[in-house]
Design an enzyme around this catalytic site. Sequence first.
Site, PDB file in Angstrom:
ATOM      1  N   ILE A 100       0.808  -1.144   0.140  1.00  0.00           N
ATOM      2  CA  ILE A 100      -0.165  -0.173  -0.120  1.00  0.00           C
ATOM      3  C   ILE A 100       0.887   1.205  -0.030  1.00  0.00           C
ATOM      4  O   ILE A 100       1.834   0.989   0.556  1.00  0.00           O
ATOM      5  CB  ILE A 100      -0.992  -0.092   1.321  1.00  0.00           C
ATOM      6  CG1 ILE A 100      -1.945   1.131   1.194  1.00  0.00           C
ATOM      7  CG2 ILE A 100      -0.179  -0.110   2.499  1.00  0.00           C
ATOM      8  CD1 ILE A 100      -3.120   1.176   2.156  1.00  0.00           C
ATOM      9  N   CYS A 101       0.511   2.304  -0.387  1.00  0.00           N
ATOM     10  CA  CYS A 101       0.993   3.676  -0.464  1.00  0.00           C
ATOM     11  C   CYS A 101       2.361   3.669  -1.208  1.00  0.00           C
ATOM     12  O   CYS A 101       2.545   3.046  -2.352  1.00  0.00           O
ATOM     13  CB  CYS A 101       1.078   4.170   0.721  1.00  0.00           C
ATOM     14  SG  CYS A 101       1.252   6.021   0.731  1.00  0.00           S
ATOM     15  N   GLY A 102       3.649   3.928  -0.496  1.00  0.00           N
ATOM     16  CA  GLY A 102       4.763   4.059  -0.998  1.00  0.00           C
ATOM     17  C   GLY A 102       5.382   2.819  -1.335  1.00  0.00           C
ATOM     18  O   GLY A 102       6.349   2.687  -2.061  1.00  0.00           O
ATOM     19  N   THR A 104       4.508   0.736  -3.390  1.00  0.00           N
ATOM     20  CA  THR A 104       4.135   0.450  -4.715  1.00  0.00           C
ATOM     21  C   THR A 104       5.417   0.931  -5.426  1.00  0.00           C
ATOM     22  O   THR A 104       5.522   0.336  -6.587  1.00  0.00           O
ATOM     23  CB  THR A 104       2.911   1.250  -5.309  1.00  0.00           C
ATOM     24  OG1 THR A 104       2.881   2.415  -4.931  1.00  0.00           O
ATOM     25  CG2 THR A 104       1.668   0.393  -4.526  1.00  0.00           C
ATOM     26  N   ALA A 153      -2.363  -0.862  -3.549  1.00  0.00           N
ATOM     27  CA  ALA A 153      -3.645   0.013  -2.910  1.00  0.00           C
ATOM     28  C   ALA A 153      -2.830   1.523  -2.906  1.00  0.00           C
ATOM     29  O   ALA A 153      -1.586   1.597  -2.673  1.00  0.00           O
ATOM     30  CB  ALA A 153      -3.896  -0.237  -1.785  1.00  0.00           C
TER      31      ALA A 153
END
Length: 191
Positions: A100-102, A104, A153
């Site tokens: 999730i978030c960073g 990725t 996400a």
Amino acid sequence: MRTAYLLVFNGLSDWEPGLAVAEINKSRDYTVKTVGFNEDTIVTMGGVSIIPDCTIDEIDYSNAAIIILPGGEMWENDPVTDLVPVVEKFIKKGIPVAAICGTTVFLARHGFLEDIKHTSNGKSYLQNLVGKYKGNDLYVNKPSVSDNGIITANGIASLEFARDVLGELGVYDKDTLNVWYDFFKNPQLNE
């Protein structure tokens, strides 16, 4: 009981995996273990101190159900190469990886999104931090995307992320999962 591993590190965005790990931990089929880069106590972005249950070198892949990689500034500023062989092993063994978030950025930077539909904090967010990457054309503008055992996400989609993680693990049947999601997403329906 199978183990859901939650990566912990200094500056971890502690709210992002919260719903997912709480529901996993309530399940009779899974236990949650925190995993760190070393044994040192970490402090999350919210100021919570966590002593990792194990290190990345001590993961029991034979019993692993998933690895959850929460966001934090570390992912934008550091290539986090120590984690590459860990994620490679999870993927090779067909064990889900949830980012999730960073996180990725880490997946894109190291080629884990080449053949996977995925999302992030925006296509331009990934491109600004990684440049053009293989798999760039598979970006999906949705809060959370699950494809072939990899869940991605954006940082404000912790509920959708949790839904996809719980669905991947089969913590709830599809109808129960939909009711669970609606309970959090549409509280006015619960009156």
